[in-house]
Design a protein around this motif. Sequence first.
Motif, short mmCIF file in Angstrom:
data_model
loop_
_atom_site.label_atom_id
_atom_site.label_comp_id
_atom_site.label_asym_id
_atom_site.label_seq_id
_atom_site.Cartn_x
_atom_site.Cartn_y
_atom_site.Cartn_z
N SER A 330 40.64 75.23 44.22
CA SER A 330 39.60 75.60 44.63
C SER A 330 39.34 76.99 45.22
N ASN A 331 40.29 77.35 45.85
CA ASN A 331 40.51 78.73 46.43
C ASN A 331 40.48 79.66 45.31
N ALA A 332 41.15 79.37 44.18
CA ALA A 332 41.02 80.09 42.85
C ALA A 332 39.52 80.50 42.42
N ILE A 333 39.01 79.33 42.46
CA ILE A 333 37.59 79.17 42.01
C ILE A 333 36.91 80.04 42.82
N LYS A 334 37.00 79.79 44.12
CA LYS A 334 36.05 80.45 45.08
C LYS A 334 36.32 81.57 45.20
N TYR A 335 37.29 82.32 45.00
CA TYR A 335 37.46 83.73 45.25
C TYR A 335 37.56 84.40 44.05
N GLY A 362 41.06 86.93 40.54
CA GLY A 362 39.99 87.43 41.48
C GLY A 362 40.12 88.80 42.28
N GLU A 363 39.59 88.73 43.33
CA GLU A 363 39.74 89.94 44.21
C GLU A 363 40.71 90.36 44.83
N GLY A 364 41.79 89.20 44.88
CA GLY A 364 43.23 89.54 45.47
C GLY A 364 43.05 89.64 47.02
N ILE A 365 44.21 89.80 47.57
CA ILE A 365 44.42 89.84 48.94
C ILE A 365 45.34 91.21 49.24
N PHE A 377 42.13 78.68 60.47
CA PHE A 377 40.67 79.22 60.60
C PHE A 377 40.86 80.84 60.35
N PHE A 378 42.10 81.13 59.52
CA PHE A 378 42.01 82.62 59.34
C PHE A 378 41.39 82.73 58.03
N ARG A 379 40.47 83.71 57.84
CA ARG A 379 39.78 84.02 56.48
C ARG A 379 39.81 85.69 56.58
N VAL A 380 40.26 85.94 55.19
CA VAL A 380 40.43 87.54 55.35
C VAL A 380 39.24 88.31 55.55
N ASN A 381 37.98 88.09 54.89
CA ASN A 381 36.88 88.82 55.23
C ASN A 381 35.65 87.77 55.85
N ARG A 384 31.84 88.41 54.87
CA ARG A 384 31.73 88.19 53.35
C ARG A 384 31.79 86.81 52.93
N GLU A 385 32.90 86.06 53.55
CA GLU A 385 33.28 84.79 53.19
C GLU A 385 32.52 83.87 53.96
N ARG A 386 31.53 84.12 54.74
CA ARG A 386 30.56 83.03 55.52
C ARG A 386 29.87 82.38 54.30
N GLY A 390 33.69 77.34 52.83
CA GLY A 390 35.40 77.43 53.09
C GLY A 390 35.47 76.86 54.88
N THR A 391 36.63 76.68 54.98
CA THR A 391 36.75 76.13 56.74
C THR A 391 37.95 77.07 57.20
N GLY A 392 38.64 77.62 56.44
CA GLY A 392 39.65 78.60 56.88
C GLY A 392 40.93 77.86 57.15
N LEU A 393 41.01 76.26 56.83
CA LEU A 393 42.02 75.33 57.24
C LEU A 393 42.78 75.01 55.85
N GLY A 394 42.33 75.30 54.37
CA GLY A 394 42.68 74.87 53.12
C GLY A 394 44.25 75.13 53.29
N LEU A 395 44.63 76.47 53.44
CA LEU A 395 46.16 76.90 53.17
C LEU A 395 46.77 76.50 54.52
N GLY A 418 43.87 90.06 41.47
CA GLY A 418 44.27 88.37 41.46
C GLY A 418 45.34 88.08 42.19
N SER A 419 45.52 86.70 42.26
CA SER A 419 46.64 86.13 43.21
C SER A 419 47.31 85.14 42.28
N THR A 420 48.48 84.84 42.96
CA THR A 420 49.21 83.57 42.36
C THR A 420 49.81 83.01 43.62
N PHE A 421 49.37 81.72 43.81
CA PHE A 421 49.85 80.98 44.85
C PHE A 421 50.91 79.92 44.21
N THR A 422 51.87 79.79 44.84
CA THR A 422 52.95 78.88 44.30
C THR A 422 53.42 77.87 45.27
#
Length: 431
Positions: A330-335, A362-365, A377-381, A384-386, A390-395, A418-422
């Motif tokens: 869902s993060n890959a989709i959202k971002y 996507g936009e990458g980090i 509750f950490f969100r990069v931006n 913008r991410e409001r 999202g909740t900032g709790l997924g990861l 883009g990003s790769t989460f493994t």
Amino acid sequence: MNSAWSVEYTRLIITLVSTVLFGLVTELWFLSLAIHSVIYIGWHLYQLKAFEQWIKRGAPVKSAPDTSGVWALIVQHFYRSQKSNKDRKKHLANIANHYHAVMSALPDATIVLNEKSEIEWANKASQEILGIDVIRDIGHPLDNIIRDLALQSLLLSDGEQSEVEIPSPVDVLKTLSISKLQYGEHKTLLIARDVSQRIAIQKLRKAFVANASHELRTPLTVISGYLEILDSDDELPTTTGKVVNNALQQALRMEKILNNLLTLSKLEEKSSTKAKGETIAVASVIRRLVADFEDPNSSQQHIFELNIDETLQLLGHEQEFYSLCQNLVSNAIKYSEDDAVIKICWSRNADDLACFAVSDSGEGIAKEHLMRLTERFFRVNVARERKIKGTGLGLSIVKHILDNYGGYLDVQSQLGEGSTFTACFPLSRII
Ligand code: ADP
């Protein structure tokens, strides 16, 4: 010229003059030379012996040889260098005593171990905190005195592990944190401190968050239920309808946050049990997950590319594994942009670990944010991410699940690319 050397040269000149005069008077030149040489060399031998005897007695200043000329100079130099050595030794002993006193006075238990994990030195606090007798237990292996598996693995670990928490060997109600430092040649310094208070506060905080989330959930469900009814009412004036819809969206977001907090609390509770769970048919779980995301009614239509090892299965809890994958996908989709390609891979990596990887374009980090992604509750931006739900709790949830499974999360990301989460699972979880 140094006066001691002047005396020595004068002595030599007198001997030579006396040799010549005696030779002139007696005309026995050889005898004159022999007598004067014996006198001169004999005198020096006598001084040498006196010097050697003095050194043998420890060179006490009171009985220094009573001499003159070059021998007086030698005695003086020797005495000075002896004194400066003594001063240096005294200074070093003072420093050593000072550090010994500091280490002894430390409130944390401090123990020095040799290469066989035998106690070489322990401070006073070790007695109170670890029950070590600072006299009787010296020379004994620490793991014979404190029998704890976590401590044993800390002692055996070669640098990769540096801290463990164990129950106190003197008070079962207390928890100790033991840190290991390697120094010198095969020496180990162990520092043990009582962390019961911190753990109690942590437990209290966790219990508070869990209770508050639980208690807030019911009234919030009622509120969002009423808001949903109002929102579906077509007869509401447009402005009121907008307000109601906004309130409903916020209530639903709050519900999501509470649900995520409760999930985190449950995961934290479970971390102490580490049960293995059942066999998860990972391939079918991933397909179900992708099907759930490929909703034909959704405005976002991403393209999923799957690369799944059908034979690779996992030992765990399906619901938890699903939640982990769902958060990453869902993060890959959202971002990332609508219609972007999202690659999902389930396979073994180079180390033979089972890994679930999600790549987006996507936009990458930015690099500086990578370390903080799994914080609650950490969100990069934030601004913008409001707009992005999202909740900032997924990861945080992903990390907790992986911690419980003994796995880890790797994040590779390039800004704008883009990003790769493994998520990697250990061999003990693979079947
Ligand atoms: P959220 O609910 O805000 O997505 P997460 O804990 O899942 O919370 O993610 C934390 C933050 O990490 C997000 O707010 C976002 O800034 C960043 N993030 C997570 N996944 C991605 C991704 N695939 N691409 C870019 N940023 C991401």
